[in-house]
Design an enzyme around this catalytic site. Structure first.
Site, PDB file in Angstrom:
ATOM      1  N   ARG A  51       0.793  -1.222   0.000  1.00 24.61           N
ATOM      2  CA  ARG A  51       0.000   0.000   0.000  1.00 24.61           C
ATOM      3  C   ARG A  51       0.834   1.285   0.000  1.00 24.61           C
ATOM      4  O   ARG A  51       0.444   2.293  -0.575  1.00 24.61           O
ATOM      5  CB  ARG A  51      -0.909  -0.015   1.230  1.00 24.61           C
ATOM      6  CG  ARG A  51      -1.958   1.050   1.092  1.00 24.61           C
ATOM      7  CD  ARG A  51      -3.205   0.824   1.782  1.00 24.61           C
ATOM      8  NE  ARG A  51      -3.077   0.145   3.069  1.00 24.61           N
ATOM      9  CZ  ARG A  51      -4.073   0.134   3.923  1.00 24.61           C
ATOM     10  NH1 ARG A  51      -5.186   0.739   3.624  1.00 24.61           N
ATOM     11  NH2 ARG A  51      -3.963  -0.480   5.060  1.00 24.61           N
ATOM     12  N   LYS A 192      10.926 -28.590   3.446  1.00 23.31           N
ATOM     13  CA  LYS A 192      12.208 -28.907   4.114  1.00 23.31           C
ATOM     14  C   LYS A 192      12.791 -30.165   3.481  1.00 23.31           C
ATOM     15  O   LYS A 192      12.082 -31.148   3.258  1.00 23.31           O
ATOM     16  CB  LYS A 192      11.985 -29.129   5.617  1.00 23.31           C
ATOM     17  CG  LYS A 192      11.669 -27.848   6.386  1.00 23.31           C
ATOM     18  CD  LYS A 192      11.503 -28.132   7.865  1.00 23.31           C
ATOM     19  CE  LYS A 192      10.947 -26.938   8.600  1.00 23.31           C
ATOM     20  NZ  LYS A 192      11.936 -25.944   8.977  1.00 23.31           N
ATOM     21  N   GLU A 226      10.160 -26.234  20.093  1.00 20.01           N
ATOM     22  CA  GLU A 226      10.893 -24.994  19.829  1.00 20.01           C
ATOM     23  C   GLU A 226      11.362 -24.403  21.146  1.00 20.01           C
ATOM     24  O   GLU A 226      10.644 -24.487  22.150  1.00 20.01           O
ATOM     25  CB  GLU A 226       9.988 -23.992  19.133  1.00 20.01           C
ATOM     26  CG  GLU A 226       9.533 -24.457  17.767  1.00 20.01           C
ATOM     27  CD  GLU A 226       8.740 -23.375  17.076  1.00 20.01           C
ATOM     28  OE1 GLU A 226       9.338 -22.574  16.356  1.00 20.01           O
ATOM     29  OE2 GLU A 226       7.519 -23.326  17.287  1.00 20.01           O
ATOM     30  N   HIS A 251       1.740 -28.335  10.230  1.00 19.44           N
ATOM     31  CA  HIS A 251       3.049 -28.991  10.093  1.00 19.44           C
ATOM     32  C   HIS A 251       3.051 -30.404  10.681  1.00 19.44           C
ATOM     33  O   HIS A 251       3.542 -31.351  10.063  1.00 19.44           O
ATOM     34  CB  HIS A 251       4.142 -28.181  10.798  1.00 19.44           C
ATOM     35  CG  HIS A 251       4.169 -26.730  10.415  1.00 19.44           C
ATOM     36  ND1 HIS A 251       3.854 -26.286   9.149  1.00 19.44           N
ATOM     37  CD2 HIS A 251       4.499 -25.624  11.127  1.00 19.44           C
ATOM     38  CE1 HIS A 251       3.980 -24.957   9.121  1.00 19.44           C
ATOM     39  NE2 HIS A 251       4.364 -24.543  10.300  1.00 19.44           N
ATOM     40  N   LYS A 351       6.238 -24.218  22.486  1.00 21.74           N
ATOM     41  CA  LYS A 351       7.220 -23.134  22.528  1.00 21.74           C
ATOM     42  C   LYS A 351       7.956 -23.222  23.857  1.00 21.74           C
ATOM     43  O   LYS A 351       7.428 -23.758  24.835  1.00 21.74           O
ATOM     44  CB  LYS A 351       6.515 -21.776  22.470  1.00 21.74           C
ATOM     45  CG  LYS A 351       5.700 -21.552  21.209  1.00 21.74           C
ATOM     46  CD  LYS A 351       6.558 -21.069  20.079  1.00 21.74           C
ATOM     47  CE  LYS A 351       5.719 -20.683  18.877  1.00 21.74           C
ATOM     48  NZ  LYS A 351       6.466 -20.716  17.632  1.00 21.74           N
TER      49      LYS A 351
END
Ligand code: BG6
Length: 509
Positions: A51, A192, A226, A251, A351
């Protein structure tokens, strides 16, 4: 024409949402690599669309920082000549007419082959997909005749919906103007290298596949762990999503499909996706009854990650202080078909866990008769050590590898059991760096190969499977357990496996 061996042919690439993070972090670096390797020739315009008003020069300069490694200045200068910027308000139909003209003009300027495919990458929020497709249609950029439909390919990013209903609506909006084979739904896990290798490993070798079924496998554990938290102010988005929507629905279920599916008749998009779809249709909760018995959620509290203090999720930027959003999910599922009936598949993602590691661990049944065990003593405390389960582990990341765990005789005068591993490490065998997922996926769109993209029926089946869990969790925080940052998740996940006297594998990176 001077086509290199790798050249995927002339293509125009339009990136909507060109001011965003994805463009700078993933898309432009991937296209730059493709250009350096000769896959993207100099007749392919790459047009950033957003934009804000910006010149080509400004756009190039902004991106330069995100891709430039010391030795690549000359290559960047070459590549940046095919990089352009056009100002478009995605919600304004009138802007698309100008965009259509500008695209044609740039193609002419670079000598792009007439009728070369155009790729529109929607790196925007999903709420703009409909406006984008309607605008492209209004400007005549979507070929009217089906036989030419391959000339416009649209790539969409996740999140593709929030639940079944919203995914259906997004699908409908895209399908109003596009055919299914024009739509490329990205799940970057499929790009991957090690994920692509799952199919080759299984179906290109004779000796593993006959073992992958209910007769030999005790359980399969898929981990996407993670160690990062909500860096970069991501908490705002994450709190509307959570681990189930953010990683498990896409995933993790894709990894499950690849490790569990039957061999396709041909190594082609339709056949592979059909097999994945059959698996998703056979997916069931691992335990009959209440959601809590087969799905566990957790949220991290403060702790230590890599020896550094880490905040609690509720204290992260842009996260409501009383949030009950899950940052961890574990599930016990089963694939109710002839190959896998009765084999538990344990899935987990979170996480701020101990390590960053993604792997698939297949644990085999014990031999029918246990002939070997060792008594090991520590002071007065003696334990009987039996041969461990054989394991086949596909390590997706980091330290990409495949290893087989088995038992051997410890040298000595007695039969003592020693667990050992046979290891295949990518680093030891291949000198070149593994390509980034986005490089492979963008190249596949240029080649018109949709094998590594999610078809709409797969996507909806995945949403349908997780729907009861989402609905249950939406009713309140009951069942949410906490885990300190830097650990392997809440105790409820351990209890879920303990029900069947199993434990989670602790991946050692
Ligand atoms: C993304 C999720 O799709 O995948 C992120 O939105 C997650 O939350 C990321 O961190 C993980 O991808 P990778 O490639 O780093 O394992």
């Amino acid at each position: 024409m001077n086509a290199s061996h790798n050249d995927a042919g002339d293509t125009t690439i339009l990136i909507f949402g060109a001011s965003g993070d994805l463009t700078a972090r993933k898309l432009i670096p991937a296209l730059f690599q493709l250009s350096r390797q000769g896959y993207l020739n100099e007749r392919c315009p790459v047009i950033g669309v957003a934009r804000r008003a910006k010149s080509d020069e400004q756009f190039r300069n902004e991106l330069q920082a995100s891709v430039l490694k010391d030795e690549s200045v000359a290559a960047w200068e070459r590549f940046s000549r095919q990089l352009f910027y056009r100002q478009v308000d995605i919600t304004k139909e009138a802007d698309y007419v100008n965009l259509g003209q500008a695209t044609a003009q740039l193609e002419q300027q670079l000598g792009t082959e007439a009728d070369a495919p155009r790729i529109v990458y929607l790196a925007t929020t999903p709420s703009l997909f409909d406006d984008a497709v309607c605008g492209l249609h209004a400007a005549g950029m979507i070929p009217a005749e089906r036989k030419h439909s391959d000339r416009l390919r649209v790539v969409v990013e996740k999140p593709f919906g929030h639940d079944v209903k919203s995914a259906e609506i997004l699908n409908e909006q895209l399908r109003n103007r596009l055919n299914e084979d024009q739509i490329y739904r990205i799940d970057h896990y499929l790009g991957k290298e090690t994920v692509q290798n799952i199919l080759l490993f299984r179906f290109g070798n004779a000796f593993f596949e006959p073992l992958l079924n209910r007769n030999h496998v005790d359980n399969v554990q898929i981990t996407v762990a993670e160690s990062i938290g909500m860096e970069g102010g991501r908490g705002g988005y994450y709190d509307t999503s959570g681990a189930l929507r953010d990683v498990l629905q896409n995933h993790l279920l894709q990894l499950l499909c690849l490790i569990g599916m039957d061999p396709p008749a041909l190594f082609q998009a339709r056949e592979i996706r059909d097999e994945k779809m059959k698996l998703l249709q056979a997916l069931r909760p691992g335990v009959e009854g209440h959601v809590d018995s087969w799905a566990v959620r957790g949220q991290y509290t403060e702790g230590l990650v890599d020896k550094q203090p880490a905040l609690a999720y509720r204290d992260e930027q842009r996260v409501p202080p009383k949030s009950s959003r899950e940052t961890y999910v574990a599930m016990h599922v089963e694939i109710d078909n002839w190959r896998w009936a009765g084999v538990p598949f344990y899935l987990r993602t979170g996480k701020r866990m101990s390590e960053r590691v993604t792997e698939i661990a297949i644990q085999f049944k014990h031999p029918p008769l246990n002939l070997f065990s060792t008594i090991e003593c520590d002071g007065d405390l003696c334990n009987i050590v039996e041969a461990r389960r054989n394991q086949l582990v596909l390590r997706i990341q980091p330290q990409e590898s495949i290893f087989l765990g088995f038992s051997t005789k410890r040298p000595g005068m007695q039969y003592q059991v020693q667990p050992v591993a046979m290891d295949f490490d990518y680093e030891d065998h291949f000198t070149s760096q593994l390509p980034e997922a986005y490089e492979r996926l963008l190249l596949d769109v240029m080649r018109g190969d949709s094998t590594l993209f999610t078809r709409s029926d797969e996507l909806l089946a995945a949403w349908r499977f997780v729907a009861p869990v989402l609905q249950h969790w939406e009713t309140g925080p009951a069942g949410l357990e906490f885990y300190p940052a830097g650990t392997w998740g809440p105790a409820a996940a351990d209890r879920m496996l303990a029900e069947s006297r199993r434990v989670w594998r602790e991946p050692k990176v």
